[in-house]
Design a protein around this motif. Structure first.
Motif, short mmCIF file in Angstrom:
data_model
loop_
_atom_site.label_atom_id
_atom_site.label_comp_id
_atom_site.label_asym_id
_atom_site.label_seq_id
_atom_site.Cartn_x
_atom_site.Cartn_y
_atom_site.Cartn_z
N ARG A 180 0.78 -1.31 -0.12
CA ARG A 180 0.11 -0.51 0.29
C ARG A 180 0.98 1.67 0.36
O ARG A 180 0.66 1.76 -0.45
CB ARG A 180 -1.15 0.05 0.90
N TRP A 228 1.00 0.27 -5.38
CA TRP A 228 -0.02 0.56 -5.88
C TRP A 228 -0.57 0.31 -6.80
O TRP A 228 -0.51 2.43 -7.12
CB TRP A 228 -0.35 1.04 -3.97
N ALA A 263 -2.19 1.51 6.87
CA ALA A 263 -0.98 0.48 6.26
C ALA A 263 0.37 1.03 7.17
O ALA A 263 0.60 0.20 7.61
CB ALA A 263 -0.24 0.68 4.71
N TYR A 323 -9.23 1.44 1.35
CA TYR A 323 -8.04 1.09 2.47
C TYR A 323 -6.67 2.34 2.91
O TYR A 323 -6.03 2.24 1.77
CB TYR A 323 -7.34 -0.04 1.72
#
Length: 426
Positions: free
Chosen positions: A325, A330, A346, A341
């Motif tokens: 992430r 990503w 993260a 998310y």
């Protein structure tokens, strides 16, 4: 060439020709003491006239001091202010001076965005820097001593003795579980240790370095910059960190496949509810310093099983998911996925997982050496249930390999490799 200062009256003192005002004359009103201005009082309103210089402004004075004009008359300079104040510099307060009410205190100098340390020996509250680490260490030792005394007292109680006799610390495992450790487990163990040491090191460098040794930009559409992502410029340290992550994940994938294919998973996955009372029993035995009987070649104790299970099947996936992430992999165009998310989540997971790996490794190494070092090292590095020196020799050789790799991760050696995979810049 005629210098403009030479046009001034030769009889005028040199300081006045250069724009610095002379001291107040005897017939002029007395100037306000400079100390009043240093203490925050308003400057004196008494001003003295002086002839402007040929350039139209007072030489050596503040840039905003106007020269004399036909409409406003000659420029006026406050002769009550100290010389360095008339030159445009701020007036530092004398030692022990108390600022006037409403005065704004001077902003302290900064050091990399933080207040500059005062000699490096004390914190802003005046405490020496060593106080907190020493206090934490003493607190940990006191808690450890209390845990040992409590566990030893518990083991004197008959119900606790009966509990440990019933649950000796080894939970049940399938009868088909393999005995012993194959050679591939030893190789996987070495590679996992190798990559984890370098990953933790580079991860800490990414978080703490002020000025990276260089920057790296991936080639468009390459492995580090998937299709649809704009190539990002990252530090060389982050590039190395991500490269090591890839190798660690490949090693972990091979480990999981072999673990499932050979049945070794049954040794590190809880298969019965008796894991919980056996964990408690093992914990009491360890805390009392009367440790349970170890035979990892055949059967791990309950705390070992749960620790290996958490490391392999929970901590490692969390490290991978949180690392992707905050990496260049990503997908930047997946707005809905990014909103579901957030990167803050993260980051909140990635560092604690790293701390877990460090703590697990420290406890693991401690127990390896204090529960039969030669035999345990042979299990891990020679795949033999023997007590000789070969396991220790291979372990020491592995430390040398890791030390060499640590040295080779310097920018001098990693920059040429990074240049083949992208663009390196300063």
């Amino acid at each position: 060439m005629t210098n403009e200062n030479s046009l001034a009256d030769p009889g005028t003192p040199r300081r006045q020709r250069m724009g610095v005002q002379p001291a107040a004359s005897a017939d002029a009103p007395p100037a306000a003491p400079a100390q009043k201005q240093r203490l925050g009082a308003a400057p004196s309103t008494t001003r003295h006239e002086t002839a402007p210089s040929a350039s139209g402004k007072v030489r050596m004075g503040a840039a905003t001091t106007p020269a004399a004009s036909p409409d406003t008359g000659p420029a006026k300079v406050d002769t009550a202010a100290p010389a360095h104040s008339r030159m445009g510099a701020p007036v530092p307060p004398p030692p022990g001076a108390v600022p006037a009410p409403g005065a704004t205190p001077a902003t302290p100098p900064t050091h990399f965005g933080r207040p500059a340390p005062s000699g490096g020996a004390s914190k802003p509250d005046g405490r020496p820097q060593w106080v907190k680490p020493v206090a934490v260490t003493i607190g940990v030792l006191v808690l450890a001593l209390a845990a040992v005394l409590c566990a030893r007292w518990l083991r004197t109680l008959e119900p606790v003795q009966a509990f440990i006799a019933t649950y000796d610390g080894h939970s049940s495992q399938p009868e088909s579980a393999p005995v012993g450790l194959p050679a591939w487990v030893g190789w996987q163990h070495f590679f996992n240790m190798f990559f984890m040491v370098l990953i933790v090191r580079t991860g800490l460098q990414v978080r703490t370095e002020r000025k990276p040794p260089g920057y790296w930009t991936a080639k468009k559409g390459s492995f580090f910059s998937p299709m649809g992502n704009t190539p990002k410029k990252v530090s060389l340290t982050q590039w190395l960190h991500q490269s090591l992550d890839v190798l660690w994940m490949l090693n972990g994938l091979v480990f999981i496949i072999l673990l499932l294919a050979t049945g070794q998973w049954m040794r590190v996955v809880p298969t019965g509810w008796d894991i919980f009372p056996n964990m408690l029993s093992t914990g009491i035995q360890y805390a009392s310093l009367d440790w349970p009987t170890e035979n990892g070649w055949v059967h791990y104790n309950a705390l070992q099983v749960i620790a290996y299970f958490i490391t392999v099947f929970i901590a490692a996936p969390l490290a991978i998911i949180s690392g992707i992430r905050i990496s260049t992999w990503w997908p930047e165009k997946a707005a809905a996925l990014g909103k579901a998310y957030p990167v803050e989540w993260a980051r909140a997971v990635h560092v604690p997982v790293m701390v877990y790996f460090v703590a697990f490794t420290a406890v693991h190494v401690f127990l390896v050496f204090f529960t039969g070092a030669l035999r345990n090292l042979n299990h891990m590095f020679t795949s033999r249930d023997e007590v000789d020196w070969w396991g220790l020799i291979i372990f020491l050789a592995s430390l040398v390999v890791i030390a060499v790799a640590w040295f080779l991760t310097k920018p001098l050696f990693t920059t040429p490799i990074a240049g083949r995979m992208g663009k390196v810049s300063r």
